[in-house]
Design a protein around this motif. Structure first.
Motif: not given
Length: 586
Positions: A120-146
């Motif tokens: 989820g590093l990329r999604s977290i950086r998107y949330a912190q550094e992109i101006a004008g975000v409504r929602q970010i869906v961070a998906n993964d097939l691995s339960r451990q990753a989620v």
């Protein structure tokens, strides 16, 4: 994921070391990149070399959001003008673009999908550094990753912007095809080939949405396995010096073919070959009429087996067909061919046939200019790889957009067994002859020019007068003999350096091309934390093993040498086993 309580305590909502307040990363499982902190344990994939990829994606999404906001304002203004047209009412106020702030949720902001999120590093950086975000869906097939994503989202306090999803990426995209569920941007960064995700991505993107795609199977794209490339991408690659740009064009061809199936077409904003992967940013538009132009944007590729000269032949052509009602109307046709003879006109050898590949421009010049300006200003100027981004974008801006692929002086000279022409001298000769020339960001030795191959060989004939080839190498039937036996048509200027021979990016000493591979370089292995000694420790230990063992035999006696070898084998037996690398990594 839990943090080792013996080493950390919670102070003002942050985990800090007990020893002192200096954040010197005492916990080897805390990964820091910019303002994001990833608390990971186990086998979740993280690659520090991809920071350039993430920084560039953040910059592109910021500029895309600004452009999208401006387009929406212009669309709203046009709608207002149509409503009041013919009425005597006062003109409504002109809508102005909203100033967005990173880290804040906006109802009219971007809805982004990271289909393969891992930590989820990329999604977290998107949330912190992109101006004008409504929602970010961070998906993964691995339960451990989620589970890791949820822990990292809470740790970085971005719960309001990120929603973790545990699903198959293709299923999630197919279930998001309804208009209210579609995404403004879809980021695909898989391990290897992204082709199986493209169809779902095309259907879950809004009209004009942004698709970000990474492909790391460069061995396949670069021509090592043409049969595998055809299966995955629907194109046959050729082994050429310009293989990295060809990889970009093969991937763009694959994306365009998926888009056309749904009445859509792509607009490449930026296409980059970097490190061990290619990264492409395209906008996906809806338009059946524009889809008809796709045939003229693809080309077959002929490569001479002797001198490596290449020739492009488009799959389709367009001709102006203006009418009274539509002066911009085009007529579509099929070209005649083949574009080459059965034997090469330069050396007499036969040709390989490759493609089809994308032969239209790789970048949008206006977008690249806006992106370069944005990266030089705050807050994007604080990105960790900002210097490299500026260098790469500067070379991209200088590229000849209407010239597909490139040559390299070393390959051209090796065909003729000549002393290599210095790059600036070669460029000067072409510029003095009236042709355009540029570098390609994909190779530091690239020579991208609109000069035909006959001119390139003529320049080398002129160069051979100064640095003649040994007579015994003039063997009949070789490309060398066929090309150099022809007379030189004119003299070319090598000594006087042309004013445009040395581009601005080179004069400014920008970081234009990638440096030598750093530690952890490469796509790595699946589900492995690629940091510290956790990445392939056995391979590191085996580097130069024979040389080290031979040295130890010389320094110590035979019995001591056997003991050293035995100790190495015992140590390796206790190391954790790693999965084998795939063909792209190898």
């Amino acid at each position: 994921m839990e943090i080792d309580e013996e080493k950390h305590q919670v102070v003002e909502g942050k985990h800090v070391p007990l020893q002192d307040a200096v954040p010197k990363n005492p916990n080897e499982h805390v990964i820091r990149e910019r303002h994001a902190e990833i608390v990971s344990g186990g086998n979740v994939f993280y690659n520090p070399v991809q920071e350039f990829n993430r920084d560039l994606s953040i910059a592109v999404l910021n500029v895309y959001q600004q452009r999208l906001s401006k387009e929406r304002c212009e669309k709203a203004l046009k709608k207002q003008r149509n409503q009041v047209h013919g009425e005597e009412e006062a003109t409504p106020p002109i809508p102005t673009p909203v100033t967005y702030v990173a880290g804040t949720q906006y109802a009219d902001g971007l809805r982004i999908l990271e289909a393969l999120a891992a930590t989820g590093l990329r999604s977290i950086r998107y949330a912190q550094e992109i101006a004008g975000v409504r929602q970010i869906v961070a998906n993964d097939l691995s339960r451990q990753a989620v589970q890791s994503i949820n822990a990292n989202v809470q740790h970085n306090k971005v719960e309001s912007l990120i929603e973790a999803s545990h699903a198959d990426a293709m299923t999630l995209m197919y279930l998001s095809t309804a208009q209210e569920k579609r995404f403004d941007a879809v980021d695909l960064d898989p391990y290897g080939c992204p082709n199986r995700f493209l169809d779902g991505a095309m259907q879950c993107l809004v009209d004009g949405g942004l698709l970000l795609v990474t492909a790391t199977d460069m061995a396949v794209l670069a021509g090592n396995a043409p049969e595998a490339c055809y299966v995955k991408y629907g194109s046959v690659p050729l082994r050429m010096k310009c293989c990295h740009e060809m990889a970009l064009r093969i991937l763009l061809h694959c994306i365009e073919s998926h888009a056309n199936r749904h009445g859509k077409y792509i607009e490449p904003l930026l296409s980059v070959s970097a490190d061990f992967y290619v990264r492409i940013f395209v906008r996906v538009h809806v338009g059946q009429a524009q889809c008809k132009l796709s045939m003229s944007k693809q080309s077959w590729l002929y490569q001479c087996t002797g001198c490596d000269t290449y020739t492009l032949q488009p799959l389709g052509i367009t001709k102006p067909n203006p009418t009274v009602g539509n002066p911009q109307q085009l007529k579509y046709g099929i070209p005649t061919g083949p574009a080459v003879n059965s034997q090469c006109e330069h050396c007499g050898h036969r040709h390989h046939l490759g493609g089809p590949i994308w032969s239209a421009p790789l970048h949008n010049p206006d977008f690249v200019k806006d992106l370069l300006d944005a990266v030089r200003e705050t807050p994007l100027s604080a990105l960790g790889t900002q210097r490299r981004i500026v260098g790469v974008l500067s070379v991209v801006q200088e590229e000849l957009s209407d010239v597909p692929l490139y040559y390299t002086p070393d390959k051209l000279c090796s065909v003729l067994k000549l002393e290599i022409v210095p790059m600036l001298k070669f460029r000067s000769a072409l510029l003095h002859a009236g042709y355009r020339v540029s570098y390609s960001h994909a190779s530091k030795n690239s020579l991208k020019t609109d000069a035909p191959p006959s001119v390139l060989w003529d320049i080398l004939r002129c160069w051979s007068k100064r640095h003649p080839v040994r007579p015994e190498r003039m063997i009949p039937g070789t490309p060398l003999q066929a090309i150099l036996s022809q007379p030189c048509s004119r003299d070319y200027e090598f000594d006087e350096l042309h004013a445009a021979a040395n581009p601005k990016s080179r004069r400014s000493a920008l970081s234009r091309f990638q440096t030598n591979p750093a530690p952890h370089w490469g796509p790595g292995t699946r589900a492995t934390i690629m940091i510290g000694e956790n990445k392939l420790p056995k391979s590191y230990r085996n580097q130069n093993k024979k040389q080290r063992h031979k040295t130890s035999q010389e320094v110590v006696g035979p019995q001591e040498g056997e003991q050293v070898e035995a100790e190495e084998e015992v140590a390796e037996a206790h190391l954790p086993k790693q999965p084998k690398l795939d063909e792209a990594t190898a």
